[in-house]
Motif scaffolding. Structure first.
Motif, PDB file in Angstrom:
ATOM      1  N   TRP A   6       0.813  -1.209   0.000  1.00  0.00           N
ATOM      2  CA  TRP A   6       0.000   0.000   0.000  1.00  0.00           C
ATOM      3  C   TRP A   6       0.848   1.262   0.000  1.00  0.00           C
ATOM      4  N   GLU A   7       1.905   1.276   0.784  1.00  0.00           N
ATOM      5  CA  GLU A   7       2.697   2.492   0.925  1.00  0.00           C
ATOM      6  C   GLU A   7       3.601   2.756  -0.272  1.00  0.00           C
ATOM      7  N   SER A   8       3.705   1.804  -1.192  1.00  0.00           N
ATOM      8  CA  SER A   8       4.490   2.042  -2.405  1.00  0.00           C
ATOM      9  C   SER A   8       3.608   2.479  -3.572  1.00  0.00           C
ATOM     10  N   LEU A   9       2.309   2.584  -3.329  1.00  0.00           N
ATOM     11  CA  LEU A   9       1.373   2.980  -4.378  1.00  0.00           C
ATOM     12  C   LEU A   9       1.467   4.483  -4.629  1.00  0.00           C
ATOM     13  N   SER A  10       1.385   4.873  -5.875  1.00  0.00           N
ATOM     14  CA  SER A  10       1.350   6.290  -6.250  1.00  0.00           C
ATOM     15  C   SER A  10      -0.057   6.649  -6.705  1.00  0.00           C
ATOM     16  N   ALA A  11      -0.488   7.845  -6.357  1.00  0.00           N
ATOM     17  CA  ALA A  11      -1.807   8.328  -6.769  1.00  0.00           C
ATOM     18  C   ALA A  11      -1.665   9.737  -7.314  1.00  0.00           C
ATOM     19  N   TRP A  12      -2.546  10.092  -8.235  1.00  0.00           N
ATOM     20  CA  TRP A  12      -2.464  11.412  -8.839  1.00  0.00           C
ATOM     21  C   TRP A  12      -3.853  11.898  -9.245  1.00  0.00           C
ATOM     22  N   VAL A  13      -3.956  13.190  -9.302  1.00  0.00           N
ATOM     23  CA  VAL A  13      -5.160  13.860  -9.792  1.00  0.00           C
ATOM     24  C   VAL A  13      -4.738  14.757 -10.942  1.00  0.00           C
ATOM     25  N   VAL A  14      -5.441  14.681 -12.053  1.00  0.00           N
ATOM     26  CA  VAL A  14      -5.073  15.456 -13.238  1.00  0.00           C
ATOM     27  C   VAL A  14      -6.203  16.418 -13.588  1.00  0.00           C
ATOM     28  N   GLN A  15      -5.801  17.523 -14.172  1.00  0.00           N
ATOM     29  CA  GLN A  15      -6.755  18.531 -14.623  1.00  0.00           C
ATOM     30  C   GLN A  15      -6.312  19.033 -15.984  1.00  0.00           C
ATOM     31  N   GLY A  16      -7.229  19.053 -16.917  1.00  0.00           N
ATOM     32  CA  GLY A  16      -6.935  19.556 -18.251  1.00  0.00           C
ATOM     33  C   GLY A  16      -8.063  20.438 -18.739  1.00  0.00           C
ATOM     34  N   GLN A  17      -7.795  21.206 -19.757  1.00  0.00           N
ATOM     35  CA  GLN A  17      -8.831  22.060 -20.310  1.00  0.00           C
ATOM     36  C   GLN A  17      -8.628  22.211 -21.809  1.00  0.00           C
ATOM     37  N   SER A  18      -9.734  22.390 -22.483  1.00  0.00           N
ATOM     38  CA  SER A  18      -9.712  22.584 -23.930  1.00  0.00           C
ATOM     39  C   SER A  18     -10.590  23.774 -24.269  1.00  0.00           C
ATOM     40  N   ALA A  19     -10.213  24.495 -25.303  1.00  0.00           N
ATOM     41  CA  ALA A  19     -10.938  25.702 -25.701  1.00  0.00           C
ATOM     42  C   ALA A  19     -11.577  25.501 -27.068  1.00  0.00           C
ATOM     43  N   THR A  20     -12.826  25.902 -27.179  1.00  0.00           N
ATOM     44  CA  THR A  20     -13.550  25.879 -28.440  1.00  0.00           C
ATOM     45  C   THR A  20     -14.194  27.243 -28.651  1.00  0.00           C
ATOM     46  N   GLN A  21     -14.934  27.371 -29.752  1.00  0.00           N
ATOM     47  CA  GLN A  21     -15.620  28.632 -29.999  1.00  0.00           C
ATOM     48  C   GLN A  21     -16.747  28.876 -29.010  1.00  0.00           C
ATOM     49  N   TYR A  22     -17.122  27.819 -28.258  1.00  0.00           N
ATOM     50  CA  TYR A  22     -18.208  27.960 -27.294  1.00  0.00           C
ATOM     51  C   TYR A  22     -17.711  28.242 -25.876  1.00  0.00           C
ATOM     52  N   GLY A  23     -16.431  28.100 -25.652  1.00  0.00           N
ATOM     53  CA  GLY A  23     -15.896  28.360 -24.322  1.00  0.00           C
ATOM     54  C   GLY A  23     -14.829  27.354 -23.946  1.00  0.00           C
ATOM     55  N   ILE A  24     -14.498  27.331 -22.665  1.00  0.00           N
ATOM     56  CA  ILE A  24     -13.447  26.465 -22.143  1.00  0.00           C
ATOM     57  C   ILE A  24     -14.083  25.307 -21.381  1.00  0.00           C
ATOM     58  N   THR A  25     -13.646  24.103 -21.688  1.00  0.00           N
ATOM     59  CA  THR A  25     -14.126  22.903 -21.010  1.00  0.00           C
ATOM     60  C   THR A  25     -12.994  22.313 -20.185  1.00  0.00           C
ATOM     61  N   ARG A  26     -13.273  22.036 -18.931  1.00  0.00           N
ATOM     62  CA  ARG A  26     -12.267  21.465 -18.038  1.00  0.00           C
ATOM     63  C   ARG A  26     -12.554  19.992 -17.793  1.00  0.00           C
ATOM     64  N   HIS A  27     -11.496  19.216 -17.685  1.00  0.00           N
ATOM     65  CA  HIS A  27     -11.600  17.782 -17.466  1.00  0.00           C
ATOM     66  C   HIS A  27     -10.766  17.412 -16.241  1.00  0.00           C
TER      67      HIS A  27
ATOM     68  N   PRO B 287       1.510  -0.082   9.784  1.00  0.00           N
ATOM     69  CA  PRO B 287       2.048   1.033   8.990  1.00  0.00           C
ATOM     70  C   PRO B 287       3.472   1.358   9.408  1.00  0.00           C
ATOM     71  N   SER B 288       4.217   1.903   8.478  1.00  0.00           N
ATOM     72  CA  SER B 288       5.607   2.252   8.768  1.00  0.00           C
ATOM     73  C   SER B 288       5.673   3.461   9.692  1.00  0.00           C
TER      74      SER B 288
END
Length: 274
Positions: free
Chosen positions: A79-100, A241-242
């Motif tokens: 368990w303690e060797s596991l890596s976790a991450w949260v990602v955020q991205g965005q794309s722009a179109t003629q209608y506005g900005i969309t975030r993912h 736990p360590s």
């Protein structure tokens, strides 16, 4: 529109009828196409139950079990060797900005990253998903009720999904709050209006039907090694736990207690700062 241009009511009605017949075929086609696409996505999601073995977490062993696609044997990682991450991205179109947003976890195995990732509706939800897993593994959360039912919509013994029992409990809670003068009748009126507009108990019936279908279809059988790994251990064999994790956890709890409204990401960053 015709009336606005000086036409008669008969001409306006004729214009409306002609417009309806002009577009109804396209509208019907779009409805069928959209329904077919949604049904295909739903069917593919249900097929995953018979094809994919989900990642498992064992807090007694303090290990995580991954079953990569195409693998014949599971992979066990501390368990303690596991890596976790949260990602955020965005794309722009003629209608506005969309975030993912998304959340993932994994580890390196023989020089390759073994991971699972999934989309989230917001950055806070992505962080909350990880916090739920972390809280379970560290014995801070012991059941679904602690994280899944802040509105007390599930009575003791209710199944964890949001079925008919959820609706009935919500309605009973509403009546209780009205009797105790916690909310007024206007709140209750709009509660009923909202649920009538969202088809009353039909969504809950669909959930009940889907749960039964999943149970009927079944899930992919677990490998023997994973079944043995999932068996409970006597308390004296539980992994500990360590010391480093205990030190960092104590520091996080102290910072949270000092600044309860501070973002958890800022607290983690401060704790891990050299």
């Amino acid at each position: 529109m015709v009336l606005a241009l000086g036409g008669s009511s008969a001409e306006s009605w004729e214009f409306a009828v002609d417009s309806f017949y002009a577009v109804w075929g396209y509208a019907l086609f779009m409805w069928f196409a959209g329904s077919a696409m949604c049904f295909y996505v739903w069917l593919q999601a249900h097929k995953l139950f018979t094809k994919v073995i989900p990642t498992r977490f064992n807090r007694q062993r303090r290990e995580v079990c991954f079953m990569p696609e195409g693998a014949t044997q599971p992979l066990f990682v501390p368990w303690e060797s596991l890596s976790a991450w949260v990602v955020q991205g965005q794309s722009a179109t003629q209608y506005g900005i969309t975030r993912h947003y998304g959340m993932g976890m994994g580890f390196m195995h023989e020089g390759e990253l073994v991971s699972v990732e999934f989309q989230c509706g917001a950055l806070q939800l992505a962080i909350a998903n990880w916090e739920a897993v972390r809280g379970y593994m560290e014995y801070e959360l012991n059941d679904l009720h602690a994280i899944q039912d802040p509105l007390e919509l599930q009575a003791p013994g209710d199944p964890p999904h949001e079925g008919l029992h959820t609706f009935r409990n919500a309605r009973a809670s509403l009546h209780r709050r009205i009797r105790e003068k916690e909310v007024g009748w206007i709140y209750g009126f709009f509660w009923y209006v909202y649920h009538v507009m969202t088809l009353w108990t039909l969504p809950n019936h669909l959930v009940e039907w889907e749960i039964k279908r999943i149970a009927k279809v079944g899930r992919k059988a677990l490998p023997e090694a994973m079944r043995e790994w999932s068996e409970p251990l006597p308390p004296e064999q539980w992994a500990k736990p360590s010391a480093e994790l205990l030190r960092l956890s104590a520091k996080v709890k102290a910072l949270v207690k000092r600044s309860p409204r501070r973002a958890i990401t800022e607290i983690f960053a401060e704790v891990n700062r050299p």
